[in-house]
Design a protein around this motif. Structure first.
Motif, PDB file in Angstrom:
ATOM      1  N   ILE A  72       0.848  -1.201   0.000  1.00 18.71           N
ATOM      2  CA  ILE A  72       0.000   0.000   0.000  1.00 18.71           C
ATOM      3  C   ILE A  72       0.884   1.252   0.000  1.00 18.71           C
ATOM      4  N   ASP A  73       0.340   2.351  -0.560  1.00 19.35           N
ATOM      5  CA  ASP A  73       1.068   3.621  -0.611  1.00 19.35           C
ATOM      6  C   ASP A  73       0.741   4.504   0.589  1.00 19.35           C
ATOM      7  N   LEU A  74      -0.520   4.441   1.044  1.00 21.49           N
ATOM      8  CA  LEU A  74      -0.955   5.262   2.166  1.00 21.49           C
ATOM      9  C   LEU A  74      -1.571   4.382   3.240  1.00 21.49           C
ATOM     10  N   LYS A  75      -1.383   4.766   4.488  1.00 23.66           N
ATOM     11  CA  LYS A  75      -1.989   4.011   5.583  1.00 23.66           C
ATOM     12  C   LYS A  75      -3.480   4.361   5.671  1.00 23.66           C
ATOM     13  N   PRO A  76      -4.359   3.396   5.622  1.00 22.55           N
ATOM     14  CA  PRO A  76      -5.806   3.670   5.661  1.00 22.55           C
ATOM     15  C   PRO A  76      -6.292   3.860   7.100  1.00 22.55           C
ATOM     16  N   ASP A  77      -7.467   4.487   7.236  1.00 20.50           N
ATOM     17  CA  ASP A  77      -8.106   4.510   8.559  1.00 20.50           C
ATOM     18  C   ASP A  77      -9.278   3.530   8.619  1.00 20.50           C
ATOM     19  N   LYS A  78      -9.606   2.959   7.446  1.00 18.32           N
ATOM     20  CA  LYS A  78     -10.628   1.885   7.407  1.00 18.32           C
ATOM     21  C   LYS A  78     -10.299   0.928   6.269  1.00 18.32           C
ATOM     22  N   VAL A  79     -10.432  -0.362   6.545  1.00 16.82           N
ATOM     23  CA  VAL A  79     -10.238  -1.384   5.506  1.00 16.82           C
ATOM     24  C   VAL A  79     -11.464  -2.290   5.492  1.00 16.82           C
ATOM     25  N   VAL A  80     -11.978  -2.547   4.306  1.00 11.35           N
ATOM     26  CA  VAL A  80     -13.107  -3.465   4.131  1.00 11.35           C
ATOM     27  C   VAL A  80     -12.589  -4.729   3.438  1.00 11.35           C
ATOM     28  N   VAL A  81     -12.781  -5.861   4.098  1.00 11.72           N
ATOM     29  CA  VAL A  81     -12.396  -7.156   3.536  1.00 11.72           C
ATOM     30  C   VAL A  81     -13.653  -7.831   2.982  1.00 11.72           C
ATOM     31  N   THR A  82     -13.596  -8.198   1.722  1.00 10.28           N
ATOM     32  CA  THR A  82     -14.718  -8.900   1.090  1.00 10.28           C
ATOM     33  C   THR A  82     -14.202 -10.207   0.505  1.00 10.28           C
ATOM     34  N   ILE A  83     -14.868 -11.292   0.837  1.00  8.20           N
ATOM     35  CA  ILE A  83     -14.479 -12.599   0.303  1.00  8.20           C
ATOM     36  C   ILE A  83     -15.624 -13.151  -0.546  1.00  8.20           C
ATOM     37  N   LEU A  84     -15.298 -13.524  -1.763  1.00  6.51           N
ATOM     38  CA  LEU A  84     -16.252 -14.159  -2.667  1.00  6.51           C
ATOM     39  C   LEU A  84     -15.733 -15.548  -3.007  1.00  6.51           C
ATOM     40  N   ARG A  85     -16.613 -16.421  -3.402  1.00  3.09           N
ATOM     41  CA  ARG A  85     -16.181 -17.731  -3.879  1.00  3.09           C
ATOM     42  C   ARG A  85     -16.711 -17.955  -5.292  1.00  3.09           C
ATOM     43  N   LYS A  86     -15.985 -18.785  -6.028  1.00  4.14           N
ATOM     44  CA  LYS A  86     -16.458 -19.189  -7.353  1.00  4.14           C
ATOM     45  C   LYS A  86     -16.279 -20.689  -7.470  1.00  4.14           C
ATOM     46  N   LEU A  87     -17.380 -21.393  -7.561  1.00  2.00           N
ATOM     47  CA  LEU A  87     -17.330 -22.848  -7.713  1.00  2.00           C
ATOM     48  C   LEU A  87     -16.898 -23.203  -9.130  1.00  2.00           C
ATOM     49  N   SER A  88     -16.370 -24.415  -9.278  1.00  2.00           N
ATOM     50  CA  SER A  88     -15.804 -24.826 -10.573  1.00  2.00           C
ATOM     51  C   SER A  88     -16.820 -24.736 -11.703  1.00  2.00           C
TER      52      SER A  88
END
Length: 303
Positions: free
Chosen positions: A272-288
């Protein structure tokens, strides 16, 4: 009246003799699954919607095997019979049915239909086989996932998540439907259950220009994603914000060759270039076999 006559015949002749009277021998010669539907309509309808019924005809499978020329894949997509921890033989007939009724339930060694219940079934011989209520029954084809599950020492078996049970009758055809009391009937849709936030622990740490996402699978008793073949994936998106403005949006992919192992932390580094004050983690899946991704979870972290 037909039921009373049947019960009277059972009383007079005994079960062994009744089996000989009502035996339909073609049922023990691996007929099309539609033949099973004459009695087991509900289970047949579930199977029709399952991936097992499409294991041979799936366009994804045909492409992955170079139009059925990769022979090592074939036997699990149209197995003759399954036996725990042994790779099955490829079936000669009815391959278009994929993993059909007789793949899993008929055993030539006993010339009978095997299952988890000790039942009286005059049209065909039946054998009570307790392996059907264990994960071993899945290990013939799903060997990699089965070994992952063994390592977790989980008390949950495959059926609990992928064959959920509901009270009902094994048979819908009259009068045989009344020969059995209602019992737990496990779904033959074989749902590919999806994980959720409760199944993972997630931590984030920032050191200079590296943001490290640590994630541990705590709820799924095998690796995620998992597959003996195919290419299921998890997509990990990280979106960073500072003073309400988005400052980065990055993604990494986790595949079944380097998955999230049960109970083990996995670390992913993001530059990362800048330190964030909030991070959102999103996880998706894709089945075969799906083209669309499905949302697994989204979680916010404040700094």
């Amino acid at each position: 009246m037909p039921l009373l006559l049947l019960l009277l015949a059972v009383f007079i002749a005994g079960c062994d003799s009744i089996e000989k009277i009502f035996l339909e021998e073609d049922l023990l010669q691996r007929p099309p699954s539609k033949r099973c539907a004459e009695c087991h309509q509900n289970i047949y309808n579930q199977w029709l919607t399952s991936r097992h019924s499409k294991a041979w005809t799936s366009s994804h499978y045909a492409e992955a095997t170079d139009n059925y020329t990769k022979t090592k894949c074939l036997s699990c997509h149209a197995p003759l019979e399954i036996h725990p921890e042994k790779k099955p033989q490829l079936r000669d007939k009815l391959r278009e049915e994929g993993v059909n009724c007789f793949s899993c339930h008929y055993k030539e060694e006993t010339n009978s239909i095997h299952g988890p219940y000790d039942v009286f079934s005059p049209p065909h011989y039946s054998t009570y086989d307790p392996v059907y209520i264990t994960s071993k029954i899945c290990s013939s084809c799903h060997q990699k996932t089965y070994k992952q599950w063994q390592q977790t020492v989980s008390k949950r078996n495959c059926q609990e998540c992928h064959m959920p049970a509901k009270k009902g009758r094994l048979i819908q055809k009259f009068p045989f439907t009344y020969l059995h009391s209602k019992k737990d009937i496990h779904s033959h849709k074989f749902p590919a259950s999806i994980a959720s936030e409760k199944d993972f622990q997630i931590k984030i740490s920032i050191n200079d220009d590296i943001l490290t996402l640590s994630i541990k699978n705590t709820g799924i008793p095998h690796s995620v994603p998992t597959a003996d073949n195919g290419k299921p994936k998890l997509y990990i998106y990280l979106t960073g914000f500072k003073n309400g403005n988005e400052i980065f949006n990055q993604m990494q992919i986790i595949n079944s060759k380097d998955p999230l192992k049960f109970g083990k932390w996995k670390e992913l580094d993001f530059f990362i270039d800048l330190k964030p004050d909030k991070v959102v983690v999103t996880i998706l899946r894709k089945l075969s076999w799906k083209n669309k991704k499905e949302k697994v979870l989204q979680k916010e972290f404040q700094f």
